[in-house]
Design a protein around this motif. Structure first.
Motif, PDB file in Angstrom:
ATOM      1  N   THR A  54     101.686 -46.075 -16.810  1.00 62.94           N
ATOM      2  CA  THR A  54     101.272 -46.426 -15.449  1.00 62.94           C
ATOM      3  C   THR A  54     100.921 -47.908 -15.398  1.00 62.94           C
ATOM      4  N   PHE A  55     101.069 -48.490 -14.221  1.00 70.59           N
ATOM      5  CA  PHE A  55     100.829 -49.915 -14.032  1.00 70.59           C
ATOM      6  C   PHE A  55     100.114 -50.115 -12.700  1.00 70.59           C
ATOM      7  N   THR A  56      99.348 -51.197 -12.613  1.00 70.24           N
ATOM      8  CA  THR A  56      98.662 -51.501 -11.368  1.00 70.24           C
ATOM      9  C   THR A  56      99.209 -52.780 -10.771  1.00 70.24           C
ATOM     10  N   THR A  57      99.305 -52.818  -9.449  1.00 70.41           N
ATOM     11  CA  THR A  57      99.741 -54.018  -8.742  1.00 70.41           C
ATOM     12  C   THR A  57      98.649 -54.497  -7.795  1.00 70.41           C
TER      13      THR A  57
ATOM     14  N   LEU B  27     110.637 -45.680 -11.156  1.00 72.15           N
ATOM     15  CA  LEU B  27     109.233 -45.979 -10.899  1.00 72.15           C
ATOM     16  C   LEU B  27     108.795 -45.176  -9.682  1.00 72.15           C
ATOM     17  N   TYR B  28     107.573 -44.643  -9.755  1.00 72.88           N
ATOM     18  CA  TYR B  28     107.046 -43.792  -8.693  1.00 72.88           C
ATOM     19  C   TYR B  28     105.728 -44.369  -8.197  1.00 72.88           C
ATOM     20  N   CYS B  29     105.583 -44.460  -6.882  1.00 75.37           N
ATOM     21  CA  CYS B  29     104.350 -44.978  -6.279  1.00 75.37           C
ATOM     22  C   CYS B  29     103.320 -43.858  -6.236  1.00 75.37           C
TER      23      CYS B  29
ATOM     24  N   VAL C 189     101.518 -47.560 -10.103  1.00 76.16           N
ATOM     25  CA  VAL C 189     102.919 -47.212 -10.310  1.00 76.16           C
ATOM     26  C   VAL C 189     103.059 -46.458 -11.626  1.00 76.16           C
ATOM     27  N   ALA C 190     103.848 -45.396 -11.633  1.00 72.98           N
ATOM     28  CA  ALA C 190     104.127 -44.632 -12.854  1.00 72.98           C
ATOM     29  C   ALA C 190     105.622 -44.681 -13.141  1.00 72.98           C
ATOM     30  N   CYS C 191     105.968 -44.648 -14.411  1.00 75.25           N
ATOM     31  CA  CYS C 191     107.371 -44.617 -14.811  1.00 75.25           C
ATOM     32  C   CYS C 191     107.706 -43.192 -15.238  1.00 75.25           C
TER      33      CYS C 191
END
Length: 267
Positions: free
Chosen positions: A29-32, A187-189, A195-197
């Protein structure tokens, strides 16, 4: 579908059981959400210049837009700062749309070239930034800006993907992949700026429905969520200078490239 976190937890080994493998499998997961100028501008800007920022229905401010590897910084001019404008910074989001806009309300519209950056977010709280280049060379300057924006967002998007190739072949011995049409990472919001891959697999139509199954990884033994598809399912995307985002009902996905987005949409 069902919540991503709970699905990942359900894939963990039960108490007293041997672990599934030598390495822990987790959902990337990633943050924007970062909006601190210092964090975005920790490297030298690769492109910058003066633009007008258009706040629709409010005002027009002269700003300096600086594009960095991980995001952008929008700094007000001295006059804009006196009117209360502050520095804005955002990291790049894969869920972005870059597009050119038309100006229809000004008499000197030929001297204006407007472009827009939209950052899509889960709950519909999209962020929109309108910019304008002015003068006789405005259209050419706009072309450079939209090209640079698309390149920067594209690089960040690709960096969030593991190395993989889209496939149509099922996994030997894994029956639930036997009806696979196409499979690969997307990638999924998840939430506003998270964001998750996911490894996604589109299944063939059967019994009036089809399924987009989303797994922890390409082993396809831990389903994270499932999107059911029917004749009433709404699938769409946006056209622009740059956009790899597409929607399936209320779910938003971002592909690795234009080509892969078109492949998923055709499938």
């Amino acid at each position: 579908g069902y919540p991503v976190k709970e699905a990942v937890d359900a894939c963990a080994s039960p108490p007293g059981a041997f672990p599934m493998g030598p390495a822990e499998r987790t959902l990337p997961t990633f943050t924007t959400a970062c909006d601190k100028a210092g964090t975005v501008s920790n490297s030298e800007a690769f492109y910058s210049g003066k633009v007008l920022r258009l706040v629709l229905g409010e005002a027009i401010h002269e700003m300096t837009l600086a594009l960095h590897v991980n995001g952008f910084v929008l700094a007000p001019s001295s006059s804009a700062r006196r009117s209360g404008q502050e520095t804005i910074a955002r990291v790049w989001s894969p869920f972005s749309l870059v597009e050119k806009c038309q100006v229809k309300t000004r008499q000197d519209a030929s001297q204006w070239a407007v472009f827009k950056l939209t950052v899509f977010r889960r709950e519909g709280n999209d962020r929109c930034f309108y910019f304008a280049c002015t003068g006789s060379n405005a259209p050419a300057e706009r072309e450079i800006w939209v090209e640079k924006l698309g390149e920067a967002i594209g690089r960040v998007t690709k960096s969030l993907y593991p190395s993989h190739a889209i496939t149509v072949k099922p996994i030997p011995g894994n029956r639930q992949t036997s009806t696979r049409i196409v499979a690969g990472y997307l990638l999924y919001c998840v939430t506003l700026d998270k964001v998750a891959c996911l490894y996604c697999e589109l299944h063939a139509h059967a019994g009036g429905r089809a399924e987009l199954a989303c797994y922890l990884d390409e082993q396809c033994d831990c389903k994270v969520m499932s999107v059911q598809l029917s004749e009433n399912t709404v699938v769409g995307t946006r056209k622009g200078t740059y956009c790899t985002v597409f929607g399936v009902d209320n779910n938003r996905f971002a592909a690795r490239s234009y080509v892969e987005k078109d492949l998923w949409l055709r499938a």
